[in-house]
Design a protein around this motif. Structure first.
Motif, PDB file in Angstrom:
ATOM      1  N   ARG A 180      -5.628 -13.251  -0.018  1.00 14.45           N
ATOM      2  CA  ARG A 180      -6.225 -11.803  -0.768  1.00 14.45           C
ATOM      3  C   ARG A 180      -7.675 -11.959  -1.607  1.00 14.45           C
ATOM      4  N   HIS A 228     -10.850   7.932  -0.495  1.00 14.69           N
ATOM      5  CA  HIS A 228     -10.339   6.738   0.579  1.00 14.69           C
ATOM      6  C   HIS A 228      -8.640   6.338  -0.060  1.00 14.69           C
ATOM      7  N   TYR A 284     -12.377  -9.111  -7.816  1.00 12.98           N
ATOM      8  CA  TYR A 284     -11.748  -7.762  -8.481  1.00 12.98           C
ATOM      9  C   TYR A 284     -12.725  -7.330  -9.759  1.00 12.98           C
ATOM     10  N   TRP A 302      -4.009   6.267   2.719  1.00 16.03           N
ATOM     11  CA  TRP A 302      -5.347   5.819   3.054  1.00 16.03           C
ATOM     12  C   TRP A 302      -6.067   6.370   4.016  1.00 16.03           C
ATOM     13  N   TYR A 334       0.865  -1.153   0.068  1.00 13.98           N
ATOM     14  CA  TYR A 334       0.032  -0.080   0.079  1.00 13.98           C
ATOM     15  C   TYR A 334       0.911   1.325  -0.084  1.00 13.98           C
ATOM     16  N   TRP A 359     -15.086  -1.351  -1.497  1.00 14.42           N
ATOM     17  CA  TRP A 359     -13.667  -0.675  -0.734  1.00 14.42           C
ATOM     18  C   TRP A 359     -14.156   0.469   0.217  1.00 14.42           C
TER      19      TRP A 359
HETATM   20  C1  DGY Z   1      -6.771  -2.986  -1.121  1.00 15.67           C
HETATM   21  O1  DGY Z   1      -6.008  -2.665  -2.154  1.00 15.67           O
HETATM   22  O2  DGY Z   1      -7.116  -4.185  -0.949  1.00 15.67           O
HETATM   23  C2  DGY Z   1      -7.399  -1.910  -0.269  1.00 15.67           C
HETATM   24  O3  DGY Z   1      -7.853  -2.363   0.760  1.00 15.67           O
HETATM   25  C3  DGY Z   1      -8.342  -1.062  -0.980  1.00 15.67           C
HETATM   26  O4  DGY Z   1      -8.773  -0.194  -0.129  1.00 15.67           O
END
Ligand code: DGY
Length: 434
Positions: A201, A71, A207, A33, A29, A164
């Motif tokens: 994931r 976000h 997705y 966020w 990430y 999300w």
């Molecule tokens: C992700 O990329 O999995 C994040 O949680 C999206 O906010």
């Protein structure tokens, strides 16, 4: 304890960026966020107030003219994250930030209670009140955005139009909605699954749905009214609304401290009254004894129990009697002796998946919210269990993003999942230890 605190500070300091904000976790990430920043600021407030303030002001600097706070804020151009700025195209919205690219999605509104928390932690109240005075109207404007744009039936409950936005991305709660959607199979390259085991994931098909909802919102230039009419995903979420209510309550107290803001206090009180009533009226399920979700698009409740179902305790929403019922549900479904608290999804459900992101694993931010909520209602024993479980999970495994709730898996050394050195896990452990 001192060693854990030092390690937690190290995680935060290493994730701190030159731009004055903190990434949730390296590789996975790489941007700012929204709700992460809120929790991160609470951790910093205990040892570095400059960084705590900077976390909030960088976030609010990206606020849109209509009060919307995105976000993800794409401070840099890295292509190591999917979907990035070029996919989201927030610039389609006429009131979006001219300074930063972002998503056109929100995340749970934590900033009100984060500001109040900073004030309580602060040793220099004058300084903190000045800081809050500079930021609070922006947070108020954000709440006004929600009530004016995301409550089409004028019920006092706001909707999210994407999973999300809930923060609990791939919760089984959304599965039924995705089944109503005819999402195309998109071609794209995921980046998350090159950093983390795909088993932990969301799937490719999930997705597809996530991207499809955003494509629809983009067709309408992220116009809220059009989204309310056309988005296949439109949900009143108990966690999201509980965070908004908790933040309303904090804004009321902070405006009172600041003085001379009676008009804003009056508005907040009006929203608050309606919201609390509807949370109990519409989202409390008397058979499940838990707060549930309402699917506004398909006009039906989603009767699932997740860790979000208990977050209204944090905002003081349930009566004492309903709080007692909630605790019974928590203990009977989530609280077995062989389990750490609190699984993100009902372990007694067939949809529970202990490794898969928000389908089962324990998350430290939800534990923190739960810990505070249980204390608020005087359930000291179980509150302390949530705290002890959180500390034990981190001590045994490190500051991971999420954890297996099964004790035997943790003791075998295989139960820490997602990104390591995850900022909010560190930040909220700092707060729990103080
Ligand atoms: C992700 O990329 O999995 C994040 O949680 C999206 O906010």
């Amino acid at each position: 304890k001192d060693q854990l605190l030092t390690e937690a500070q190290k995680v935060l300091n290493e994730n701190f960026q030159k731009g004055g904000f903190t990434i949730p976790s390296k590789n996975l990430y790489p941007f700012q966020w929204k709700w992460d920043s809120g929790f991160i600021a609470i951790g910093y407030a205990h040892y570095d107030m400059n960084k705590a303030e900077s976390e909030i002001s960088t976030l609010l600097d990206a606020q849109w003219d209509n009060g919307f706070i995105p976000h993800i804020i794409f401070h840099t151009d890295t292509d190591t994250y999917f979907p990035g700025a070029d996919f989201h195209k927030s610039e389609l919205h006429p009131m979006s930030s001219k300074k930063y690219r972002s998503t056109g999605l929100v995340q749970p509104p934590v900033l009100g209670f984060v500001l109040e928390k900073i004030y309580h932690i602060s040793k220099d109240k004058t300084r903190s009140l000045e800081f809050i005075g500079r930021q609070i109207d922006k947070v108020f404007h954000n709440h006004q955005y929600f009530y004016q744009n995301r409550d089409p039936l004028n019920e006092g409950l706001v909707y999210i139009y994407h999973n999300w936005e809930s923060g609990t991305d791939n919760s089984p709660v959304w599965d039924g909605i995705f089944e109503t959607m005819d999402s195309p199979e998109y071609e794209f390259e995921r980046r998350d699954t090159s950093h983390v085991d795909p088993e932990q994931r969301p799937t490719k098909r999930e997705y597809d749905h996530y991207l499809h909802i955003i494509e629809i919102a983009k067709q309408y230039n992220y116009d809220d009214q059009k989204i309310a009419q056309h988005s296949p995903f439109l949900v009143q979420d108990p966690l999201f609304n509980a965070m908004l209510i908790k933040s309303n309550e904090s804004l009321i107290r902070l405006y009172t401290l600041l003085g001379s803001n009676d008009d804003k206090i009056e508005k907040l009180e009006k929203w608050q009254k309606k919201a609390v009533f509807q949370m109990n009226n519409k989202l409390f399920d008397n058979e499940l004894n838990a707060y549930i979700y309402y699917d506004l698009r398909n006009k039906k409740p989603i009767r699932s129990i997740s860790s979000s179902s208990f977050t209204p305790l944090f905002a003081g929403i349930p009566s004492k009697e309903d709080a007692r019922k909630l605790i019974d549900t928590l203990i009977s479904n989530f609280g077995g002796d062989d389990h750490y608290l609190c699984a993100s999804f009902d372990p007694t459900s067939e949809h529970f998946k202990p490794k898969k992101y928000w389908r089962g694993p324990v998350w430290i931010n939800l534990n923190w919210i739960l810990f505070k909520g249980l204390k608020r209602y005087g359930f000291e024993d179980i509150a302390n269990r949530v705290k002890a479980d959180s500390i034990e999970l981190i001590t045994q495994n490190g500051f991971y993003e999420y954890f297996d709730c099964r004790k035997d898996v943790i003791s075998s050394g295989n139960g820490a999942y997602g990104g390591n050195n995850f900022s909010w896990s560190a930040a909220l452990i700092i707060d729990m230890l103080n």
